[in-house]
Design a protein around this motif. Structure first.
Motif, PDB file in Angstrom:
ATOM      1  N   ASP A   1       0.784  -1.329  -0.061  1.00 50.12           N
ATOM      2  CA  ASP A   1      -0.135  -0.032   0.094  1.00 50.12           C
ATOM      3  C   ASP A   1       0.943   1.426  -0.140  1.00 50.12           C
ATOM      4  N   ARG A   2       0.449   2.294  -0.602  1.00 53.79           N
ATOM      5  CA  ARG A   2       1.267   3.492  -0.880  1.00 53.79           C
ATOM      6  C   ARG A   2       0.654   4.470   0.398  1.00 53.79           C
ATOM      7  N   VAL A   3       1.853   5.415   0.595  1.00 52.81           N
ATOM      8  CA  VAL A   3       1.555   6.646   1.361  1.00 52.81           C
ATOM      9  C   VAL A   3       1.675   7.885   0.617  1.00 52.81           C
ATOM     10  N   VAL A   4       0.730   8.608   0.567  1.00 56.42           N
ATOM     11  CA  VAL A   4       0.654   9.838  -0.354  1.00 56.42           C
ATOM     12  C   VAL A   4       0.397  11.015   0.486  1.00 56.42           C
ATOM     13  N   LEU A   5       0.880  12.130  -0.257  1.00 52.68           N
ATOM     14  CA  LEU A   5       0.761  13.359   0.749  1.00 52.68           C
ATOM     15  C   LEU A   5      -0.347  14.168  -0.360  1.00 52.68           C
ATOM     16  N   ILE A   6      -1.616  14.913   0.237  1.00 52.74           N
ATOM     17  CA  ILE A   6      -2.292  15.689  -0.635  1.00 52.74           C
ATOM     18  C   ILE A   6      -2.396  17.200  -0.088  1.00 52.74           C
ATOM     19  N   GLY A   7      -2.002  18.035  -1.229  1.00 58.98           N
ATOM     20  CA  GLY A   7      -1.594  19.154  -0.839  1.00 58.98           C
ATOM     21  C   GLY A   7      -0.261  19.407  -0.373  1.00 58.98           C
ATOM     22  N   TYR A   8       0.241  20.513   0.018  1.00 59.74           N
ATOM     23  CA  TYR A   8       1.512  20.818   0.303  1.00 59.74           C
ATOM     24  C   TYR A   8       1.800  21.515   1.859  1.00 59.74           C
ATOM     25  N   PRO A   9       2.785  21.168   2.536  1.00 62.42           N
ATOM     26  CA  PRO A   9       3.009  21.791   3.717  1.00 62.42           C
ATOM     27  C   PRO A   9       3.208  23.468   3.536  1.00 62.42           C
ATOM     28  N   LYS A  10       2.317  24.160   4.052  1.00 58.98           N
ATOM     29  CA  LYS A  10       2.454  25.464   4.146  1.00 58.98           C
ATOM     30  C   LYS A  10       2.090  26.325   5.509  1.00 58.98           C
ATOM     31  N   VAL A  11       2.673  27.531   5.629  1.00 53.21           N
ATOM     32  CA  VAL A  11       2.706  28.071   7.244  1.00 53.21           C
ATOM     33  C   VAL A  11       2.733  29.523   6.857  1.00 53.21           C
ATOM     34  N   GLY A  12       2.121  30.626   7.644  1.00 57.83           N
ATOM     35  CA  GLY A  12       2.234  31.696   7.779  1.00 57.83           C
ATOM     36  C   GLY A  12       1.895  32.479   6.329  1.00 57.83           C
ATOM     37  N   GLU A  13       2.728  33.251   5.675  1.00 51.09           N
ATOM     38  CA  GLU A  13       2.483  34.079   4.684  1.00 51.09           C
ATOM     39  C   GLU A  13       2.341  33.205   3.542  1.00 51.09           C
ATOM     40  N   GLU A  14       2.869  31.959   3.313  1.00 50.05           N
ATOM     41  CA  GLU A  14       2.676  30.935   2.429  1.00 50.05           C
ATOM     42  C   GLU A  14       0.849  30.658   2.129  1.00 50.05           C
TER      43      GLU A  14
ATOM     44  N   LEU B   1      -4.012  33.757  -4.248  1.00 57.38           N
ATOM     45  CA  LEU B   1      -3.644  33.604  -5.809  1.00 57.38           C
ATOM     46  C   LEU B   1      -4.456  32.247  -6.103  1.00 57.38           C
ATOM     47  N   ASN B   2      -5.218  31.538  -5.189  1.00 56.85           N
ATOM     48  CA  ASN B   2      -5.968  30.505  -5.639  1.00 56.85           C
ATOM     49  C   ASN B   2      -5.172  29.587  -6.352  1.00 56.85           C
ATOM     50  N   LYS B   3      -3.997  29.152  -5.436  1.00 59.54           N
ATOM     51  CA  LYS B   3      -2.944  28.256  -5.946  1.00 59.54           C
ATOM     52  C   LYS B   3      -3.424  26.725  -6.038  1.00 59.54           C
ATOM     53  N   ASN B   4      -4.568  26.443  -4.916  1.00 59.56           N
ATOM     54  CA  ASN B   4      -5.097  25.373  -4.909  1.00 59.56           C
ATOM     55  C   ASN B   4      -4.165  24.351  -4.526  1.00 59.56           C
ATOM     56  N   GLU B   5      -3.335  24.563  -3.481  1.00 61.59           N
ATOM     57  CA  GLU B   5      -2.381  23.455  -3.128  1.00 61.59           C
ATOM     58  C   GLU B   5      -2.449  23.190  -1.524  1.00 61.59           C
ATOM     59  N   ILE B   6      -3.625  23.661  -1.116  1.00 55.68           N
ATOM     60  CA  ILE B   6      -4.094  23.318   0.287  1.00 55.68           C
ATOM     61  C   ILE B   6      -5.248  22.319   0.277  1.00 55.68           C
ATOM     62  N   ILE B   7      -5.305  21.422   0.964  1.00 55.20           N
ATOM     63  CA  ILE B   7      -6.278  20.301   1.081  1.00 55.20           C
ATOM     64  C   ILE B   7      -7.730  21.247   1.479  1.00 55.20           C
TER      65      ILE B   7
ATOM     66  N   ALA C   1      -2.975  22.699   9.054  1.00 53.81           N
ATOM     67  CA  ALA C   1      -3.485  21.495   8.252  1.00 53.81           C
ATOM     68  C   ALA C   1      -3.688  21.688   7.028  1.00 53.81           C
ATOM     69  N   THR C   2      -2.497  22.041   6.021  1.00 51.90           N
ATOM     70  CA  THR C   2      -2.601  22.456   4.627  1.00 51.90           C
ATOM     71  C   THR C   2      -2.518  21.340   3.853  1.00 51.90           C
ATOM     72  N   CYS C   3      -2.282  20.044   4.515  1.00 52.13           N
ATOM     73  CA  CYS C   3      -1.907  18.907   3.735  1.00 52.13           C
ATOM     74  C   CYS C   3      -2.376  17.591   4.660  1.00 52.13           C
ATOM     75  N   VAL C   4      -2.691  16.541   4.037  1.00 50.96           N
ATOM     76  CA  VAL C   4      -3.131  15.223   4.884  1.00 50.96           C
ATOM     77  C   VAL C   4      -2.251  14.198   4.187  1.00 50.96           C
TER      78      VAL C   4
ATOM     79  N   PRO D   1      -2.348  19.063  -5.414  1.00 47.03           N
ATOM     80  CA  PRO D   1      -1.283  18.157  -5.638  1.00 47.03           C
ATOM     81  C   PRO D   1      -1.288  16.807  -4.739  1.00 47.03           C
ATOM     82  N   ILE D   2      -1.023  15.588  -5.618  1.00 49.75           N
ATOM     83  CA  ILE D   2      -0.733  14.443  -4.782  1.00 49.75           C
ATOM     84  C   ILE D   2       0.754  14.001  -5.010  1.00 49.75           C
ATOM     85  N   THR D   3       1.344  13.663  -3.787  1.00 46.06           N
ATOM     86  CA  THR D   3       2.863  13.332  -3.897  1.00 46.06           C
ATOM     87  C   THR D   3       2.942  12.107  -3.217  1.00 46.06           C
TER      88      THR D   3
END
Length: 256
Positions: free
Chosen positions: A143-156, A163-169, A226-229, A248-250
């Protein structure tokens, strides 16, 4: 009543198969007050803080029932703007239609009316309910472990929203994950970073996770509100998820 902890949640066992869940989050020094370090509208502060508690509750597949806010600012002005953001998070959750019943907007809480404050501070507590929470699907080797979204904090985080970058879950993607029978576990990332939560997955399931080589994700970086899971997913289901989820799914690793 038996009380226990599961990751970031507190669980209250009501009977043989029913539990209450409690999720909490706090925020300080972020807002438009004189001594705030990160300047951002209070509406956004309320929205993101409430969203953290909702995501933690929903990732456990519990149904939110009652939201309580504790605001360290006055009601008229900053307090009302924070509550407006909390209501926005609740509305987005309701629109995603996780459950038949909606979370009522008439939240309860408290504000600071006695002492003038020069810095924004608040806390959110969310009650939820779940039946048979530990009847989880079993994970398997491969089974695979994936990350949905990117870790972001503060100004990010603010940049992503502006900017509607859509990189947060978001709630729609989380709903897709919770209802997918090929997704075996979901774990929100907080301030301790991805690597810490991967260790939590290994502890929970008594498994080993082999990480793939990748340079895209900073594993020790805070994910702020909690910008990603993380998710444990059946290997053959990743392509399907990529069609259902817009963030994004990594691919991070696999169960060994």
């Amino acid at each position: 009543m038996h009380v226990s902890n599961y990751r970031d949640l507190t669980l209250l066992q009501i009977d043989s198969n029913r539990y209450f869940t409690i999720a909490c989050d706090s925020c300080g020094g972020i807002g438009m007050s004189e001594l705030d370090i990160v300047k951002v509208d209070e509406d956004v502060v309320g929205y993101l803080t409430a969203k953290v508690c909702l995501i933690e509750t929903l990732a456990f597949r519990a149904k939110p029932t009652v939201l309580i806010n504790t605001l360290c600012v006055e009601m008229e002005g900053r307090g009302k703007r924070i509550i407006s953001g909390i209501e926005r998070a609740i509305n987005e959750y309701n629109e995603a239609q996780f459950y038949d019943n909606v979370l009522e907007i008439n939240i309860t809480g408290s504000t600071e009316e006695n002492i003038p404050t020069k810095q924004t501070g608040l806390g959110i507590t969310l009650m939820g309910e779940i039946h048979n929470p530990f009847q989880k699907l079993l994970v398997n080797t491969g089974d695979r472990v994936v990350l949905i979204g990117y870790p972001k904090v503060g100004e990010e985080v603010l940049e992503d929203l502006t900017l509607n970058k859509n990189e947060i879950i978001n709630f729609n993607s989380l709903n897709q994950l919770t209802k997918n029978e090929n997704v075996f576990d979901i774990l929100p990332i907080g301030s301790k970073g991805v690597r810490y939560e991967i260790n939590q997955l290994m502890t929970t399931h008594k498994i080993d996770i082999s990480l793939f080589d990748q340079n895209e994700i900073q594993l020790n970086k805070s994910a702020g509100p909690a910008t990603c899971v993380l998710a444990i997913v059946k290997k053959d289901a990743i392509d399907q998820l990529m069609k259902q989820i817009s963030q994004p799914i990594t691919l991070l690793g696999e169960i060994v």
